[in-house]
Design an enzyme around this catalytic site. Structure first.
Site, PDB file in Angstrom:
ATOM      1  N   GLU A  82      -4.700   2.315  -8.982  1.00 37.72           N
ATOM      2  CA  GLU A  82      -3.615   1.775  -9.804  1.00 37.72           C
ATOM      3  C   GLU A  82      -4.031   1.747 -11.268  1.00 37.72           C
ATOM      4  O   GLU A  82      -3.314   1.195 -12.099  1.00 37.72           O
ATOM      5  CB  GLU A  82      -3.265   0.349  -9.369  1.00 37.72           C
ATOM      6  CG  GLU A  82      -2.578   0.232  -8.030  1.00 37.72           C
ATOM      7  CD  GLU A  82      -2.112  -1.188  -7.760  1.00 37.72           C
ATOM      8  OE1 GLU A  82      -1.612  -1.844  -8.691  1.00 37.72           O
ATOM      9  OE2 GLU A  82      -2.254  -1.649  -6.624  1.00 37.72           O
ATOM     10  N   CYS A 114      -2.768  -1.015  -3.298  1.00 37.58           N
ATOM     11  CA  CYS A 114      -4.183  -1.120  -2.918  1.00 37.58           C
ATOM     12  C   CYS A 114      -4.559  -0.350  -1.655  1.00 37.58           C
ATOM     13  O   CYS A 114      -5.725  -0.383  -1.255  1.00 37.58           O
ATOM     14  CB  CYS A 114      -4.565  -2.591  -2.739  1.00 37.58           C
ATOM     15  SG  CYS A 114      -4.366  -3.584  -4.224  1.00 37.58           S
ATOM     16  N   HIS A 236      -8.104  -6.156   3.889  1.00 31.64           N
ATOM     17  CA  HIS A 236      -7.933  -6.176   2.434  1.00 31.64           C
ATOM     18  C   HIS A 236      -8.162  -7.602   1.945  1.00 31.64           C
ATOM     19  O   HIS A 236      -7.787  -8.568   2.608  1.00 31.64           O
ATOM     20  CB  HIS A 236      -6.525  -5.707   2.064  1.00 31.64           C
ATOM     21  CG  HIS A 236      -6.227  -5.803   0.604  1.00 31.64           C
ATOM     22  ND1 HIS A 236      -6.962  -5.138  -0.350  1.00 31.64           N
ATOM     23  CD2 HIS A 236      -5.271  -6.501  -0.076  1.00 31.64           C
ATOM     24  CE1 HIS A 236      -6.474  -5.410  -1.553  1.00 31.64           C
ATOM     25  NE2 HIS A 236      -5.450  -6.244  -1.417  1.00 31.64           N
TER      26      HIS A 236
END
Length: 350
Positions: A82, A114, A236
């Site tokens: 990103e 992500c 994550h």
């Protein structure tokens, strides 16, 4: 039948760190409350001469070195980020020359918040499995930023991880993968906006937990896995609380999750977040260990993978490449002013 999976891995974490209490001091927040809220003690900060490209190059070089791989045999490169330094110019093509690959390489920058780095893993697996390339590489790299004074600033950080996929010399064999995706407006940044926005109430239940749990549970139900089958589970890590709660929701013991937790020490490295936890686990894994990996990307979606560690991992761990744990300990603390300078957030002129 030949194995298919992760042949090698490499990670890079910038040495610089800014502590949560230092950021909270500037903005008048209670540091104990902030640390308790996010379970982030400090976060990694890229150096003045570092960006998502240099971080990707270093992580990829380490993966190549660890695997003893001829870079000319890598036929595909995917980069998830990103934080592209250029609005229009791929990082993947830069890696081709920086790493000594040939020009006959499938190269793509991928985007899905992500989880784009893990989407690159899916793509690399597909090309290798089909026999189109001998090795494929995916890199998750970010120098993520939050608006100064906004709570995202306490976690958004920098780091990168590269994974090389192949059939020869597999250290972690792929057993299964699964996906769960929906249109959920939890996090976004419009064109021209310097910092992202997030949908507050959408970030937890509708986004992270729905998709992470959906992917993990869907994979286990489809392929017949139980929580007890896994030695390590890596989610994550946007903060320190979410992965712990996800484990609880899936009835996964905390001792399977803790070894892969890195967010407490370096914050949320976005595309490198779950992959960094995966690399940390591979640094210590033993043959026969089974790993559940569940990255997440806002917008929103989650991929889930199951890998079984092979005997090859023992050789990979002896290659002298810095481990994630070593990088977590190798740090230089900076104050908030240095942090702003390194992140190029001080505008001298337009």
């Amino acid at each position: 039948m030949s194995k298919l999976g992760v042949v090698s891995w490499g990670a890079y974490i910038p040495r610089y760190r800014v502590r949560t209490e230092e950021v909270s001091r500037i903005w008048g927040d209670d540091p104990l409350r902030i640390v308790d809220m996010y379970l982030v003690d400090e976060k990694s900060v890229e150096g003045i001469d570092e960006d998502a490209v240099t971080i990707a190059v270093e992580a990829a070089r380490r993966a190549i070195r660890r695997g003893g791989i001829d870079p000319r045999k890598i036929g595909a490169v995917y980069v998830g980020t990103e934080s592209k330094p250029y609005a229009v110019k791929p990082i993947s093509s830069i890696l081709i020359d920086a790493l000594g690959l040939t020009n006959n390489v499938f190269a793509v920058d991928m985007e899905f918040a992500c989880k784009a780095g893990s989407d690159g893993l899916v793509a690399a697996i597909g090309l290798v499995e089909a026999g189109r390339v001998e090795y494929g590489m995916t890199v998750g790299t970010d120098t993520s930023q939050g608006e100064p004074g906004e709570h995202l600033e306490y976690s958004a950080s920098s780091g990168g991880v590269a994974l090389i996929v192949g059939k020869d010399g597999v250290a972690a064999e792929l057993e299964a993968m699964y996906a769960f995706v929906s249109d959920t407006p939890d996090f976004w940044r419009r064109e021209g906006s310097p910092y992202p926005m997030h949908g507050e109430g959408f970030t937890g239940e509708p986004a992270y937990f729905r998709h992470v749990i959906g992917a993990a549970k869907g994979l286990m139900e489809k392929y017949g896995y139980k929580p007890s089958d896994f030695t390590y589970v890596v989610f994550h890590q946007p903060n320190g609380r979410f992965p712990v709660r996800a484990a609880s929701m899936l009835n996964i013991p905390l001792d399977k999750v803790k070894p892969g937790i890195v967010v407490t020490h370096i914050g949320n490295t976005y595309n490198a977040s779950a992959l960094m936890g995966f690399a940390k686990v591979l640094d210590i894994a033993k043959p026969g260990d089974k790993i559940l990996l569940v990255p997440f990307g806002s917008g929103a979606g989650s991929n889930a993978f199951v890998f079984t560690v092979t005997d090859v991992v023992k050789d990979r761990q002896k290659m002298g490449v810095p481990t994630v744990e070593e990088m977590l300990q190798d740090k230089i603390l900076v104050d908030y002013a240095q942090y702003l300078k390194m992140r190029k957030m001080i505008k001298l002129f337009e």
